[in-house]
Enzyme design. Structure first.
Site, short mmCIF file in Angstrom:
data_model
loop_
_atom_site.label_atom_id
_atom_site.label_comp_id
_atom_site.label_asym_id
_atom_site.label_seq_id
_atom_site.Cartn_x
_atom_site.Cartn_y
_atom_site.Cartn_z
N ASP A 113 47.86 25.29 34.83
CA ASP A 113 46.44 25.00 34.62
C ASP A 113 46.01 25.26 33.18
OD1 ASP A 113 46.93 27.71 35.91
OD2 ASP A 113 44.96 28.05 35.04
N ARG A 145 33.03 24.64 23.24
CA ARG A 145 34.37 24.11 23.03
C ARG A 145 34.36 22.59 22.97
NH1 ARG A 145 38.79 26.88 26.85
NH2 ARG A 145 37.90 25.45 28.40
#
Length: 650
Positions: free
Chosen positions: A318, A226
């Site tokens: 989050d 990522r």
């Protein structure tokens, strides 16, 4: 022969981690020359403990990872060339290196990288959860690309970290394919997102319960590489929260306002330099930062989601990026049939993160961020900023929706009502969200001499083909409450109207009563009556839309240019293809059987979402048929087949 021997020797030494010749003379070492500059670890406190296993990590924003946990025989499933290019890497740089699957899965250390895991907390489904952190993600470092700036590199699924709790730190092929494809699909749609550069799978297995049925099965461990400028999130600032009154939990760095200030300074200086440069007063700077996070990074992002029918699924604090990126693709879903109450996460039984709730949930998360920043903000000003969230969101939303309708010449107050009535009609008729908007570009321009019902019949016919059948609508409008609860409410309506009136105003109850009312109407009609009514309703709205189009030209502009711009804007705002769940499932099933070709084909499709190259003509002979071969789709823009209803995403 000399060249052959040189290459053979180079391969041999590369396999053992040595550099034998100049990079240009041997197997590509571009991966080994990535210019790491791991700023976050230099600027923020790092936990250097060598204590094994999960633990509470106080007074630190990151924890170092001391030991790599290699995959067994890692192999590429797919690579995104556009994401790799952000690191100045080419396909050749990756594929020519036999160790690339190891480097890009965290199985082998890239020179210059410093493995670590990020510490954060968060509110999950409305409750403070204390310490969370990167339980299955490993930060490798930040690369300074000369062309594309700074990019943080992570591997997701690389093994246990101090934040894994009882987990194994692994991700499986199924969920990794979804994250890989959706990251790149969102970027291609023009929606801010973390990126996915590669997907690696392996011969290492873990057991999972994909259907939440209590039956665990072995699945292949897989890793997504990522990229993002930063993966810092709202929850990163919640590690400093004190004990929560409801959950009894507190952040691992509760009360460490010095570290909170350090983290805030880093974020603003690194990612909001224009704010840092224009404010000398700290409180003013921080308020400008919070206002920017509200406006450009949150309100605009969720407006973009709503306008393509995207549902995140788990909008906990989050999972909210401080940079306004779509972050952490778990149980996401693009709507097929338009339904404001659409919930893409089978675990979200109360619909907290439904499609229509996303804007208010993002505002709620911003309020939690304001609480976490506490004394760094002026409380009254922060409240005023939050009060402006919904008007700010609605302005972004209306702007995009006007483009989806091709209303680019002028803005009218009635546009909002026109859009609301369209969505209400789509909901009532069970219209496919993506395909219906794509078809609206076919609504004929209201030229002189071209008016009346016959003019709009062809496009209305196509739209009706994208609507649900009466049986599908019956299923969609079935109340979700348990029969016993419904019976009690209906009994109350007869025996105690006053009490019923009080209960019926509750959102959960009123929603169920509305579903019952629609279901009753459907049970009292038949398919022919339904289609006749739907046709009339659509003709009425399309005719109204054409009257609004007529006002786009005030008589002074070039009508041909206005028409051309309308089509151009609509066809570049309304995608032809999105990552529908059943399309992703087809790719997953093929990959789990060892065939990665569908993942790679689907990636190419999603990289060009506004093109019709991979779409079936919506007016073609098989536009609504079950045209499949061996349970595999032949086009990527079709309404979901019946079996798609069985897909469980949790």
């Amino acid at each position: 022969s000399f060249i052959f021997i040189s290459r053979l020797l180079c391969f041999y030494f590369e396999a053992f981690g040595y550099i034998f010749m100049e990079p240009s003379r041997c197997v590509s070492t571009a991966l080994k020359r990535l210019p790491f500059n791991n700023t976050a670890l230099k600027k923020l406190p790092v936990d250097d403990s060598e204590e094994p296993g999960s633990r509470t990590v106080p007074a630190a924003c990151y924890s170092r990872i001391r030991t790599l946990q290699p995959l067994i025989r890692p192999t590429f499933v797919a690579q995104s060339l556009s994401a790799l290019a952000l690191l100045d890497l080419s396909e050749r740089d990756v594929l020519s290196n036999p160790l690339a699957p190891e480097y890009l899965s965290g199985s082998r250390l890239l020179p210059g990288s410093e493995p670590a895991a990020h510490c954060y907390s968060g509110h999950q489904f409305g409750l403070f959860a204390g310490q969370l952190g990167d339980g299955a993600v490993m930060y490798l470092g930040e690369v300074e690309s000369g062309t594309h700036g700074r990019w943080e590199i992570q591997v997701k699924g690389a093994g246990v970290t101090p934040y894994s709790r009882d987990g194994d730190g692994r991700k499986v092929l199924r969920s990794s394919i979804r994250e890989f494809l959706c990251s790149e699909a969102m970027a291609a749609l023009g929606i801010p997102s973390t990126r996915a550069a590669s997907l690696v799978t392996s011969d290492l297995y873990v057991t999972r319960d994909p259907l939440n049925s209590g039956r665990r099965i072995p699945e292949r461990c897989s890793v997504v590489l990522r990229l993002a400028p930063s993966f810092i999130r709202f929850g990163s600032f919640e590690i400093f929260l004190g004990r929560d009154d409801f959950s009894g939990l507190q952040g691992p760095s509760a009360g460490r306002h010095d570290i909170r200030a350090q983290l805030l300074d880093y974020v603003i200086e690194a990612f909001y330099p224009y704010i840092q440069q224009t404010h000398s007063n700290r409180k003013d700077r921080n308020m400008a930062f919070f206002r920017e996070v509200r406006t450009r990074q949150t309100a605009k992002l969720v407006a973009q989601w709503q306008c393509v029918g995207f549902c995140h699924g788990v909008l906990n604090t989050d999972n909210m990026s401080i940079l306004g990126l779509t972050l952490d693709y778990g149980p996401f879903g693009f709507m097929d049939r338009f339904d404001p109450d659409f919930v893409c996460n089978n675990s979200d039984k109360r619909g907290r993160y439904s499609y229509q709730a996303q804007p208010s949930m993002c505002r709620w998360n911003l309020a939690r961020l304001a609480e976490a920043l506490d004394s760094e903000l002026d409380a009254a000003e922060a409240g005023a900023v939050l009060d402006q969230f919904m008007p700010t969101y609605e302005a972004f939303y209306l702007c995009i929706m006007r483009k989806k309708l091709g209303l680019v010449g002028k803005e009218e107050p009635e546009d909002s009502e026109l859009i609301s009535d369209l969505l209400r009609l789509m909901h009532n008729t069970g219209a496919d969200f993506t395909n219906t908007f794509r078809l609206l570009s076919r609504v004929p321009w209201p030229d002189e001499g071209h008016s009346g019902r016959a003019t709009v019949e062809p496009v209305v016919h196509l739209i009706l083909e994208q609507c649900a059948s009466i049986e599908e609508l019956k299923v969609a409008n079935k109340p979700t409450m348990e029969d016993r609860e419904l019976a009690m409410i209906l009994s109350m309506a007869q025996t105690n109207p006053v009490m019923f009136g009080m209960v019926a105003d509750r959102p959960a109850v009123s929603q169920q009563l509305e579903l019952m009312g629609r279901l009753k109407e459907l049970l009292e009609t038949d398919e022919d009556e339904l289609k006749k009514k739907q046709r009339g309703d659509w003709i009425c709205w399309v005719s109204r839309y054409r009257r609004r189009l007529a006002r786009e030209c005030d008589g002074t502009g070039d009508l041909s240019l206005i028409k051309k711009e309308r089509l151009s804007v609509m066809n570049s705002t309304n995608p032809s293809v999105v990552l529908r769940n059943y399309i992703a499932q087809n790719a997953i099933q093929a990959a789990e059987n060892g065939d990665f070709s569908e993942v790679n084909t689907l990636l190419k499709v999603l990289e060009n979402p506004y093109s019709d190259a991979f779409a079936e003509p919506l007016d073609g002979p098989n536009a609504c048929g079950e045209k499949e071969q061996n349970n595999r789709i032949l086009a990527y823009n079709r309404k979901p087949p019946a079996w798609a209803q069985t897909i469980c995403i949790t």
